[in-house]
Scaffold this motif. Sequence first.
Motif, PDB file in Angstrom:
ATOM      1  N   GLU A 144       0.835  -1.206   0.000  1.00  0.00           N
ATOM      2  CA  GLU A 144       0.000   0.000   0.000  1.00  0.00           C
ATOM      3  C   GLU A 144       0.868   1.255   0.000  1.00  0.00           C
ATOM      4  OE1 GLU A 144      -4.024  -1.085   2.425  1.00  0.00           O
ATOM      5  OE2 GLU A 144      -2.117  -1.387   3.508  1.00  0.00           O
ATOM      6  N   LYS A 145       1.940   1.235   0.768  1.00  0.00           N
ATOM      7  CA  LYS A 145       2.851   2.374   0.811  1.00  0.00           C
ATOM      8  C   LYS A 145       3.463   2.625  -0.567  1.00  0.00           C
ATOM      9  CE  LYS A 145       3.957   1.855   5.691  1.00  0.00           C
ATOM     10  NZ  LYS A 145       4.985   1.652   6.708  1.00  0.00           N
ATOM     11  N   GLU A 146       3.866   1.553  -1.231  1.00  0.00           N
ATOM     12  CA  GLU A 146       4.446   1.705  -2.559  1.00  0.00           C
ATOM     13  C   GLU A 146       3.436   2.297  -3.535  1.00  0.00           C
ATOM     14  OE1 GLU A 146       7.017  -0.701  -5.921  1.00  0.00           O
ATOM     15  OE2 GLU A 146       6.169  -1.836  -4.244  1.00  0.00           O
ATOM     16  N   GLN A 147       2.186   1.882  -3.441  1.00  0.00           N
ATOM     17  CA  GLN A 147       1.156   2.412  -4.336  1.00  0.00           C
ATOM     18  C   GLN A 147       0.907   3.894  -4.082  1.00  0.00           C
ATOM     19  OE1 GLN A 147      -0.009   0.554  -6.993  1.00  0.00           O
ATOM     20  NE2 GLN A 147      -0.505   2.648  -7.565  1.00  0.00           N
ATOM     21  N   VAL A 148       0.893   4.286  -2.810  1.00  0.00           N
ATOM     22  CA  VAL A 148       0.723   5.708  -2.467  1.00  0.00           C
ATOM     23  C   VAL A 148       1.905   6.519  -3.015  1.00  0.00           C
ATOM     24  CG1 VAL A 148       0.569   7.358  -0.557  1.00  0.00           C
ATOM     25  CG2 VAL A 148      -0.710   5.225  -0.447  1.00  0.00           C
ATOM     26  N   LEU A 149       3.105   5.985  -2.859  1.00  0.00           N
ATOM     27  CA  LEU A 149       4.303   6.644  -3.413  1.00  0.00           C
ATOM     28  C   LEU A 149       4.169   6.828  -4.922  1.00  0.00           C
ATOM     29  CD1 LEU A 149       7.366   4.890  -1.740  1.00  0.00           C
ATOM     30  CD2 LEU A 149       7.072   7.348  -1.947  1.00  0.00           C
ATOM     31  N   LYS A 150       3.852   5.752  -5.607  1.00  0.00           N
ATOM     32  CA  LYS A 150       3.728   5.807  -7.064  1.00  0.00           C
ATOM     33  C   LYS A 150       2.675   6.820  -7.488  1.00  0.00           C
ATOM     34  CE  LYS A 150       5.319   1.156  -8.196  1.00  0.00           C
ATOM     35  NZ  LYS A 150       4.931  -0.158  -8.771  1.00  0.00           N
ATOM     36  N   ASN A 151       1.511   6.771  -6.853  1.00  0.00           N
ATOM     37  CA  ASN A 151       0.434   7.694  -7.228  1.00  0.00           C
ATOM     38  C   ASN A 151       0.865   9.146  -7.045  1.00  0.00           C
ATOM     39  OD1 ASN A 151      -1.198   5.500  -7.767  1.00  0.00           O
ATOM     40  ND2 ASN A 151      -2.347   5.645  -5.867  1.00  0.00           N
ATOM     41  N   TYR A 152       1.507   9.434  -5.913  1.00  0.00           N
ATOM     42  CA  TYR A 152       1.914  10.811  -5.648  1.00  0.00           C
ATOM     43  C   TYR A 152       2.918  11.298  -6.686  1.00  0.00           C
ATOM     44  CZ  TYR A 152       3.633  15.063  -3.549  1.00  0.00           C
ATOM     45  OH  TYR A 152       3.979  16.372  -3.361  1.00  0.00           O
ATOM     46  N   PHE A 153       3.946  10.502  -6.961  1.00  0.00           N
ATOM     47  CA  PHE A 153       5.002  10.985  -7.846  1.00  0.00           C
ATOM     48  C   PHE A 153       4.592  10.986  -9.310  1.00  0.00           C
ATOM     49  CE2 PHE A 153       7.346  10.411  -3.934  1.00  0.00           C
ATOM     50  CZ  PHE A 153       7.868  11.691  -3.843  1.00  0.00           C
ATOM     51  N   VAL A 154       3.680  10.131  -9.711  1.00  0.00           N
ATOM     52  CA  VAL A 154       3.122  10.228 -11.063  1.00  0.00           C
ATOM     53  C   VAL A 154       2.338  11.534 -11.186  1.00  0.00           C
ATOM     54  CG1 VAL A 154       1.398   9.257 -12.642  1.00  0.00           C
ATOM     55  CG2 VAL A 154       3.123   7.776 -11.602  1.00  0.00           C
ATOM     56  N   ASP A 155       1.510  11.844 -10.193  1.00  0.00           N
ATOM     57  CA  ASP A 155       0.751  13.100 -10.227  1.00  0.00           C
ATOM     58  C   ASP A 155       1.679  14.314 -10.193  1.00  0.00           C
ATOM     59  OD1 ASP A 155      -1.595  11.636 -10.282  1.00  0.00           O
ATOM     60  OD2 ASP A 155      -2.116  12.033  -8.174  1.00  0.00           O
ATOM     61  N   LEU A 156       2.658  14.301  -9.271  1.00  0.00           N
ATOM     62  CA  LEU A 156       3.562  15.437  -9.150  1.00  0.00           C
ATOM     63  C   LEU A 156       4.340  15.671 -10.438  1.00  0.00           C
ATOM     64  CD1 LEU A 156       4.949  17.688  -7.490  1.00  0.00           C
ATOM     65  CD2 LEU A 156       6.622  15.959  -6.774  1.00  0.00           C
ATOM     66  N   PHE A 157       4.940  14.615 -10.980  1.00  0.00           N
ATOM     67  CA  PHE A 157       5.763  14.807 -12.180  1.00  0.00           C
ATOM     68  C   PHE A 157       4.906  15.077 -13.412  1.00  0.00           C
ATOM     69  CE2 PHE A 157       9.265  13.613  -9.578  1.00  0.00           C
ATOM     70  CZ  PHE A 157      10.356  14.219 -10.183  1.00  0.00           C
ATOM     71  N   SER A 158       3.684  14.585 -13.452  1.00  0.00           N
ATOM     72  CA  SER A 158       2.786  14.967 -14.554  1.00  0.00           C
ATOM     73  C   SER A 158       2.567  16.472 -14.525  1.00  0.00           C
ATOM     74  CB  SER A 158       1.440  14.236 -14.429  1.00  0.00           C
ATOM     75  OG  SER A 158       1.616  12.857 -14.630  1.00  0.00           O
ATOM     76  N   TYR A 159       2.374  17.002 -13.333  1.00  0.00           N
ATOM     77  CA  TYR A 159       2.195  18.448 -13.179  1.00  0.00           C
ATOM     78  C   TYR A 159       3.487  19.194 -13.533  1.00  0.00           C
ATOM     79  CZ  TYR A 159       1.444  22.964 -10.953  1.00  0.00           C
ATOM     80  OH  TYR A 159       1.345  24.309 -10.713  1.00  0.00           O
ATOM     81  N   LEU A 160       4.621  18.753 -12.997  1.00  0.00           N
ATOM     82  CA  LEU A 160       5.883  19.420 -13.290  1.00  0.00           C
ATOM     83  C   LEU A 160       6.199  19.396 -14.786  1.00  0.00           C
ATOM     84  CD1 LEU A 160       8.113  18.121 -10.335  1.00  0.00           C
ATOM     85  CD2 LEU A 160       6.963  20.352 -10.521  1.00  0.00           C
ATOM     86  N   GLU A 161       5.927  18.276 -15.432  1.00  0.00           N
ATOM     87  CA  GLU A 161       6.188  18.159 -16.870  1.00  0.00           C
ATOM     88  C   GLU A 161       5.264  19.084 -17.657  1.00  0.00           C
ATOM     89  OE1 GLU A 161       8.744  16.178 -18.385  1.00  0.00           O
ATOM     90  OE2 GLU A 161       9.324  16.111 -16.276  1.00  0.00           O
ATOM     91  N   SER A 162       4.016  19.262 -17.198  1.00  0.00           N
ATOM     92  CA  SER A 162       3.092  20.154 -17.893  1.00  0.00           C
ATOM     93  C   SER A 162       3.589  21.608 -17.804  1.00  0.00           C
ATOM     94  CB  SER A 162       1.677  20.037 -17.318  1.00  0.00           C
ATOM     95  OG  SER A 162       1.574  20.672 -16.052  1.00  0.00           O
ATOM     96  N   LEU A 163       4.245  21.958 -16.725  1.00  0.00           N
ATOM     97  CA  LEU A 163       4.805  23.305 -16.579  1.00  0.00           C
ATOM     98  C   LEU A 163       5.981  23.527 -17.508  1.00  0.00           C
ATOM     99  CD1 LEU A 163       4.846  23.761 -12.691  1.00  0.00           C
ATOM    100  CD2 LEU A 163       3.176  24.669 -14.329  1.00  0.00           C
ATOM    101  N   SER A 164       6.779  22.459 -17.702  1.00  0.00           N
ATOM    102  CA  SER A 164       7.987  22.598 -18.520  1.00  0.00           C
ATOM    103  C   SER A 164       7.707  22.367 -19.996  1.00  0.00           C
ATOM    104  CB  SER A 164       9.059  21.622 -18.031  1.00  0.00           C
ATOM    105  OG  SER A 164       8.694  20.290 -18.343  1.00  0.00           O
ATOM    106  N   GLY A 165       6.592  21.715 -20.308  1.00  0.00           N
ATOM    107  CA  GLY A 165       6.252  21.467 -21.700  1.00  0.00           C
ATOM    108  C   GLY A 165       7.043  20.346 -22.342  1.00  0.00           C
ATOM    109  N   ARG A 166       7.692  19.525 -21.528  1.00  0.00           N
ATOM    110  CA  ARG A 166       8.460  18.419 -22.103  1.00  0.00           C
ATOM    111  C   ARG A 166       7.905  17.096 -21.592  1.00  0.00           C
ATOM    112  NH1 ARG A 166      13.633  18.931 -18.169  1.00  0.00           N
ATOM    113  NH2 ARG A 166      12.766  17.590 -16.586  1.00  0.00           N
ATOM    114  N   CYS A 167       8.245  16.044 -22.280  1.00  0.00           N
ATOM    115  CA  CYS A 167       7.884  14.701 -21.845  1.00  0.00           C
ATOM    116  C   CYS A 167       9.080  13.874 -21.951  1.00  0.00           C
ATOM    117  CB  CYS A 167       6.782  14.098 -22.667  1.00  0.00           C
ATOM    118  SG  CYS A 167       5.211  14.933 -22.483  1.00  0.00           S
TER     119      CYS A 167
END
Length: 167
Positions: A144-167
């Motif tokens: 469960e901890k690993e899933q929470v980690l994954k969910n958070y960092f996928v969301d965070l980096f999706s947001y950060l990548e949208s700010l930078s315009g790169r993938c």
Amino acid sequence: MKPSTHPLFWRDSALPFVELRQVLDGRDVSYALHSHEEWSIGAILNGQSEFLCADRRHTVESGALVMMNPNVVHACNPSQNSPWAYYMMHLDKAWLASLLHESKVRNITHWQDSLLDTLTDDVFYTDFLNLCESLMSEEISANEKEQVLKNYFVDLFSYLESLSGRC
């Protein structure tokens, strides 16, 4: 009762790619310039601090997230006469790069530095605090901890990548 000045370290052998430190009273804590091999993220819980990342200086306070790329020289220390409490998490960059690639957040398999040093966003901040509390909880399984980690960092980096315009 005064908060403990001793940091609390959390590690789990089932999750070797993440480490968490909590400091509740960091007024007497001082860090020289240093770097980590891991990608790091921290939350300022209380007080105000000076955050130097590479050659960029930031003043951060409660509600802010700070982020450090691997091998980037940085230091974060309390402002004079300020209380200071924080969480600091270190993530293995290969694990994080793999997660971001598998989740289609990035189209590369190797680590690529993130572009921001700081983020002030109520949702990401609150979610990070919840993530830290989940990791330290004895009531939550490693899976469960690993899933929470994954969910958070996928969301965070999706947001950060949208700010930078790169993938």
